[in-house]
Design a protein around this motif. Structure first.
Motif, PDB file in Angstrom:
ATOM      1  N   ASP A  89       7.295  -4.806  -2.176  1.00 15.20           N
ATOM      2  CA  ASP A  89       7.268  -5.015  -0.879  1.00 15.20           C
ATOM      3  C   ASP A  89       7.248  -3.874  -0.098  1.00 15.20           C
ATOM      4  O   ASP A  89       7.974  -3.783   0.766  1.00 15.20           O
ATOM      5  CB  ASP A  89       8.289  -6.165  -0.647  1.00 15.20           C
ATOM      6  N   GLY A  90       6.468  -2.800  -0.381  1.00 15.31           N
ATOM      7  CA  GLY A  90       6.362  -1.607   0.342  1.00 15.31           C
ATOM      8  C   GLY A  90       5.448  -0.815  -0.306  1.00 15.31           C
ATOM      9  O   GLY A  90       4.408  -1.391  -1.060  1.00 15.31           O
ATOM     10  N   TYR A 130       2.766   2.060   6.171  1.00 10.30           N
ATOM     11  CA  TYR A 130       2.033   1.294   6.937  1.00 10.30           C
ATOM     12  C   TYR A 130       2.751   0.142   7.510  1.00 10.30           C
ATOM     13  O   TYR A 130       3.785  -0.304   6.864  1.00 10.30           O
ATOM     14  CB  TYR A 130       0.795   0.790   6.117  1.00 10.30           C
ATOM     15  N   SER A 131       2.253  -0.679   8.770  1.00 10.52           N
ATOM     16  CA  SER A 131       2.876  -1.860   8.895  1.00 10.52           C
ATOM     17  C   SER A 131       1.777  -2.794   9.322  1.00 10.52           C
ATOM     18  O   SER A 131       1.353  -2.949  10.409  1.00 10.52           O
ATOM     19  CB  SER A 131       3.957  -1.673  10.193  1.00 10.52           C
TER      20      SER A 131
HETATM   21  S1  SF4 Z   1       3.473  -3.457   1.990  1.00  6.04           S
HETATM   22 FE1  SF4 Z   1       1.109  -3.254   1.856  1.00  6.04          FE
HETATM   23  S2  SF4 Z   1       0.189  -4.855   3.210  1.00  6.04           S
HETATM   24 FE2  SF4 Z   1       2.340  -4.606   3.805  1.00  6.04          FE
HETATM   25  S3  SF4 Z   1       2.513  -2.947   5.327  1.00  6.04           S
HETATM   26 FE3  SF4 Z   1       2.798  -1.971   3.470  1.00  6.04          FE
HETATM   27  S4  SF4 Z   1       0.595  -1.437   2.889  1.00  6.04           S
HETATM   28 FE4  SF4 Z   1       0.576  -2.829   4.706  1.00  6.04          FE
END
Ligand code: SF4
Length: 328
Positions: free
Chosen positions: A89-90, A37-38
Motif C-alpha cells: 500500500d505504497g 505519489y499521492s
Molecule cells: S500506492 Fe500507488 S496508487 Fe496509491 S498513491 Fe502510491 S502510486 Fe498512487
C-alpha cells in the motif's frame, strides 16, 4: 510497522485473484502508506508518508520466512500460486531491500512480479533490482507534466521527463515481461491530445501489454470516477491504433480470496492493499458461525472501514474518502 529492518507484521497475503496474474500471493513490503505519489484515485487512501528516499523497512529474511510458511500452507491445501507479487500500500521500490526480496521470492520456484509507480526508475539501483523480476508493471498515467501532477500528485523532487527516460532505459534492458498500467480518470488524463502523446510514448517503450484501468474501487479523493463509455472507447481506439496489446482491466477479479494464517489477520492483510466487496468479505469469513455479525463487529471495533463506491459496498482499512484524513 518496524523502523529499521525488524520483524514485520503479517505482510504476506492471499493468494488473491488477479486480473493479470492469475492466483497471486501478495507481499506488502512497505508500511502504510509510504509513497512517492499521492494519486487522486488511490484505493488505499491519501499518502501520509511522502518520500523518494529508499530505506530499510522490514527485514527481508522475516518476510521470506513468512512467505515460505504461507506457500507451504497454500500448497498443502491444494491451492495454486501463479506469482508472488510485491504490491504494497505504497511504492515497493522505496524498500532498499527489494533486490534481496526478489532473489528470495525467485528461489521459491514461484515467479516474482512487481507493481511499481515508475517514479524511482530513474535510480540505477532500482532498475537493476527490478531487472530480477520476470514480470514488472510500470505506471504511466500521463506524459504531460500538468496531467501527471494533477493525477499522481508526485513528490516535489520528481521530474516527469527523467521518469519517462528511466522507463525507456529499463525497457531496453529488461528481459522479462514488462507491462504498463494507465488509470483513466474522467476529465484529467482522457483528452485526445494527452492520449495520443501517451500512445506515442508507449509505442517507443514497447510493453508486452498496455493495461488501461479505471477507478473501480473507492478512491482517495471524493468525486473521482471512471470515464464514460464513450471516453473509454475513444481511449482504446487511440492507443490500439499505435500499440498491439491494449487491454482494459475493468472486469471484476472475482471473490476467490484464499485464507491463510489466522482468519481476521489474513483478511486485514488483504484489505491493507485491496478493498473488497461485501460479498467477497462474507465469503472470506464463511467459516465463522455468523459472517455478517463478525463483519459488523470488525466495523464497530474500528478495524475495518465501510464505503459505498459506484453503488457497491466495499470494506477497507482506511477512513472513507469523504473524511478529512491526513496526508496527500
Ligand atoms: S500506492 Fe500507488 S496508487 Fe496509491 S498513491 Fe502510491 S502510486 Fe498512487
Amino acid at each position: 510497522m518496524t523502523g529499521a529492518g525488524g520483524t514485520p507484521p503479517s505482510v504476506v497475503f492471499g493468494p488473491v485473484p488477479s486480473r493479470r496474474l492469475g492466483r497471486s500471493m501478495g507481499i506488502n513490503n512497505i508500511p502504510s502508506k509510504h509513497c512517492s505519489y499521492s494519486c487522486v484515485y488511490c484505493q488505499v487512501g491519501r499518502t501520509t508518508n511522502m518520500s523518494v528516499t529508499r530505506r530499510v523497512f522490514y527485514d527481508p529474511d522475516s518476510i521470506l520466512r513468512e512467505l515460505t510458511e504461507k506457500l507451504d500452507e497454500v500448497r498443502a491445501g491444494g491451492d495454486a500460486v501463479d506469482y508472488v507479487t510485491v504490491v504494497p500500500d505504497g511504492e515497493p521500490t522505496l524498500d532498499i531491500n527489494l533486490g534481496r526480496l526478489l532473489d528470495g521470492i525467485n528461489s521459491t520456484g514461484v515467479p516474482s512480479a512487481v507493481i511499481s509507480n515508475s517514479s524511482l526508475i530513474t535510480y540505477p539501483d532500482v532498475r537493476e533490482e527490478l531487472m530480477r523480476s520476470s514480470w514488472v508493471s510500470l505506471k504511466a498515467d500521463g506524459v504531460r507534466t500538468e496531467v501527471w501532477k494533477a493525477v499522481d500528485r508526485p513528490h516535489g523532487a520528481l521530474r516527469l521527463e527523467n521518469i519517462l527516460e528511466g522507463i525507456m532505459e529499463f525497457s531496453r534492458d529488461h528481459s522479462g515481461r514488462l507491462v504498463t498500467e494507465t488509470m483513466l480518470v474522467e476529465g484529467m488524463n482522457t483528452g485526445t491530445r494527452d492520449l495520443e502523446a501517451l500512445a506515442d510514448f508507449l509505442a517507443k517503450v514497447g510493453p508486452a501489454t498496455v493495461y488501461l484501468s479505471v477507478p473501480s474501487r473507492p478512491p482517495a479523493e471524493p468525486g473521482i470516477g471512471p470515464p464514460s463509455t464513450e471516453t473509454l472507447n475513444r481511449a482504446y481506439q487511440i492507443l490500439a491504433s499505435r500499440l498491439e496489446n491494449v487491454e482494459y482491466l475493468t472486469g471484476y477479479e472475482g471473490e476467490d480470496f484464499s485464507r491463510s494464517g489466522e482468519l481476521v489477520a489474513g483478511l486485514l492483510s488483504i484489505l491493507a492493499v485491496h478493498p473488497m466487496r461485501e460479498s467477497a468479505v462474507l465469503r472470506y469469513l464463511s467459516d465463522v458461525k455468523d459472517p455478517e455479525a463478525k463483519l459488523g463487529e470488525l466495523v464497530r471495533d474500528g478495524l475495518v472501514g465501510r464505503e459505498v463506491h459506484l453503488g457497491e459496498v466495499y470494506y477497507l482499512l482506511r477512513p472513507p474518502a469523504s473524511s478529512d484524513g491526513s496526508g496527500g
